[in-house]
Design an enzyme around this catalytic site. Sequence first.
Site, PDB file in Angstrom:
ATOM      1  N   GLN A 118       0.515  -8.978  -6.483  1.00 41.41           N
ATOM      2  CA  GLN A 118       0.029 -10.369  -6.661  1.00 41.41           C
ATOM      3  C   GLN A 118       0.786 -11.111  -7.753  1.00 41.41           C
ATOM      4  O   GLN A 118       0.536 -12.295  -7.979  1.00 41.41           O
ATOM      5  CB  GLN A 118      -1.474 -10.363  -7.001  1.00 41.41           C
ATOM      6  CG  GLN A 118      -2.372  -9.907  -5.875  1.00 41.41           C
ATOM      7  CD  GLN A 118      -2.485 -10.909  -4.721  1.00 41.41           C
ATOM      8  OE1 GLN A 118      -1.974 -12.039  -4.789  1.00 41.41           O
ATOM      9  NE2 GLN A 118      -3.125 -10.488  -3.653  1.00 41.41           N
ATOM     10  N   THR A 164      13.997   4.266  10.224  1.00 43.30           N
ATOM     11  CA  THR A 164      15.001   3.219  10.447  1.00 43.30           C
ATOM     12  C   THR A 164      14.582   1.949   9.717  1.00 43.30           C
ATOM     13  O   THR A 164      13.427   1.526   9.819  1.00 43.30           O
ATOM     14  CB  THR A 164      15.145   2.952  11.962  1.00 43.30           C
ATOM     15  OG1 THR A 164      15.477   4.184  12.581  1.00 43.30           O
ATOM     16  CG2 THR A 164      16.230   1.924  12.246  1.00 43.30           C
ATOM     17  N   SER A 186       5.048  -6.617  -2.218  1.00 40.16           N
ATOM     18  CA  SER A 186       4.769  -6.836  -0.798  1.00 40.16           C
ATOM     19  C   SER A 186       5.224  -8.242  -0.418  1.00 40.16           C
ATOM     20  O   SER A 186       4.963  -9.195  -1.161  1.00 40.16           O
ATOM     21  CB  SER A 186       3.265  -6.680  -0.555  1.00 40.16           C
ATOM     22  OG  SER A 186       2.969  -6.935   0.783  1.00 40.16           O
ATOM     23  N   THR A 236       0.840  -1.204   0.000  1.00 45.36           N
ATOM     24  CA  THR A 236       0.000   0.000   0.000  1.00 45.36           C
ATOM     25  C   THR A 236       0.872   1.251   0.000  1.00 45.36           C
ATOM     26  O   THR A 236       0.600   2.207  -0.745  1.00 45.36           O
ATOM     27  CB  THR A 236      -0.928  -0.011   1.244  1.00 45.36           C
ATOM     28  OG1 THR A 236      -1.737  -1.191   1.179  1.00 45.36           O
ATOM     29  CG2 THR A 236      -1.811   1.215   1.297  1.00 45.36           C
ATOM     30  N   HIS A 270       4.341 -10.206   2.177  1.00 47.95           N
ATOM     31  CA  HIS A 270       3.464 -11.200   2.826  1.00 47.95           C
ATOM     32  C   HIS A 270       2.603 -11.989   1.851  1.00 47.95           C
ATOM     33  O   HIS A 270       1.836 -12.861   2.259  1.00 47.95           O
ATOM     34  CB  HIS A 270       2.626 -10.542   3.935  1.00 47.95           C
ATOM     35  CG  HIS A 270       1.475  -9.707   3.497  1.00 47.95           C
ATOM     36  ND1 HIS A 270       0.176 -10.156   3.557  1.00 47.95           N
ATOM     37  CD2 HIS A 270       1.419  -8.458   3.005  1.00 47.95           C
ATOM     38  CE1 HIS A 270      -0.638  -9.194   3.124  1.00 47.95           C
ATOM     39  NE2 HIS A 270       0.091  -8.157   2.785  1.00 47.95           N
ATOM     40  N   CYS A 276      -9.842  -7.154   1.481  1.00 48.32           N
ATOM     41  CA  CYS A 276      -9.792  -5.778   1.967  1.00 48.32           C
ATOM     42  C   CYS A 276     -11.120  -5.039   1.966  1.00 48.32           C
ATOM     43  O   CYS A 276     -11.197  -3.944   2.473  1.00 48.32           O
ATOM     44  CB  CYS A 276      -8.784  -4.983   1.155  1.00 48.32           C
ATOM     45  SG  CYS A 276      -7.162  -5.731   1.192  1.00 48.32           S
TER      46      CYS A 276
HETATM   47  N1  PLP Z   1      -2.041  -4.473  -4.266  1.00 46.27           N
HETATM   48  C1  PLP Z   1      -2.618  -5.670  -4.426  1.00 46.27           C
HETATM   49  C2  PLP Z   1      -2.944  -6.143  -5.804  1.00 46.27           C
HETATM   50  C3  PLP Z   1      -2.924  -6.464  -3.317  1.00 46.27           C
HETATM   51  O1  PLP Z   1      -3.521  -7.654  -3.481  1.00 46.27           O
HETATM   52  C4  PLP Z   1      -2.611  -5.965  -2.025  1.00 46.27           C
HETATM   53  C5  PLP Z   1      -2.966  -6.746  -0.821  1.00 46.27           C
HETATM   54  O2  PLP Z   1      -3.938  -7.465  -0.794  1.00 46.27           O
HETATM   55  C6  PLP Z   1      -1.987  -4.716  -1.921  1.00 46.27           C
HETATM   56  C7  PLP Z   1      -1.721  -3.997  -3.049  1.00 46.27           C
HETATM   57  C8  PLP Z   1      -1.620  -4.144  -0.582  1.00 46.27           C
HETATM   58  O3  PLP Z   1      -0.474  -4.770  -0.076  1.00 46.27           O
HETATM   59  P1  PLP Z   1      -0.136  -4.641   1.498  1.00 46.27           P
HETATM   60  O4  PLP Z   1      -1.086  -5.555   2.197  1.00 46.27           O
HETATM   61  O5  PLP Z   1       1.279  -5.076   1.612  1.00 46.27           O
HETATM   62  O6  PLP Z   1      -0.327  -3.222   1.853  1.00 46.27           O
END
Ligand code: PLP
Length: 377
Positions: A179, A238, A199, A70, A201, A323
């Site tokens: 993704q 940091t 990202s 994000t 995770h 989300c």
């Molecule tokens: N963009 C996409 C396509 C995602 O699927 C996600 C998370 O579901 C994000 C951005 C946001 O990533 P983060 O959870 O690391 O903020």
Amino acid sequence: MHYLDHAATTPVPRPVAERMCEVLTEQYGNPSSQYPLGLQAARLVADCRAVVAAALGCKAESLVFTSCGTESDNWAIRAALWHGRRAGKHIISTAVEHSAVREPLRALALEGCEVTFLKPDSRGRITARQVFDALREDTVLVSLMLVNNETGCVFPVEEVARGLRERKSAALFHCDAVQGFLKVPCAPAAWGVDLMSFSAHKLGGPKGIGALYVNPSLKNLRPLMLGGGQEQGLRPGTEATAQIAGFARAVELRQENLAEKLSRMAALKACCLERLLTIPGMERVGDGEAPHILCLSLPGYPSANIVTDLGQQGVCISAGSACHKGKASHVFTAMGLSKRTAAGAFRVSFGPETTEEDVDALYEALKNHQANRFPML
Ligand code: PLP
């Protein structure tokens, strides 16, 4: 428990957690400190950057660590607008971006920018031609995701990057590849993308760490936050050394036999699709080709109920994106799905740990759900 929600987040493999624990307890120095513990931490960050960059085929200096996907998306969008401030205020994106892109774009629209949100077809696809047709003299940013998080559709990022170059567009090209990284081909430098978000995770890394690829040709990118001079002065704060170490370790682990992992995921997805389509009324939503995301709908059975009921049966899936918590998905609306199909849509997503037993459990749980609920008209 049967975890089939890898597009929401992924389990952290033990070697990743152990590496993080080592950094937290033993290599805990601040990378800016000048004594050996600090220098060791700075070296660790540099080594991890090199690992992630190598997986993307880019130079380590092109990669900046952030707190999440994000943040990378918000930063890329704001920085691109600032970069093109003298050229115009027109932005091209799609109506199916993740809210991490959609919301900053909506905020910019309120601040006077003009945003063209390209609509997908009924199967969730966006073409490069749509982008080129929307391009204008005053377009300063094109933002297109690599893999849609709800349908698994793969968008033509490489083709758009090439087309923008051929048209000599001054617009910066940002891609949300959260993704897509380590799921489908992803090569920001080779493709000539300006900015690309990642990202950890989503690929076996910890939450709270992301990265932004910044094309070396982009000089003086405007930071999102102001503070210390970390990350080449581009991203103050940091460095989150344990998260960074976890990100890199997760990338290394994923890369081991990656082709085999991906073809196993794709095979499980295909088998899951075939199996679930035998359930009366089940429909596929979109034709996403990413190996890890499958979107389906059981019209008449609201997805929020499906997700809750399956959760109680020990099967974890989600209603589209994790989300938007119960609200109708903007992706399904943009695809023009009927209200019934959109209301019954759910996402199943796979990881290297997914087994055939997980798919069997999903099938049984959906059959139970259908048998025990009256459909809504
Ligand atoms: N963009 C996409 C396509 C995602 O699927 C996600 C998370 O579901 C994000 C951005 C946001 O990533 P983060 O959870 O690391 O903020």
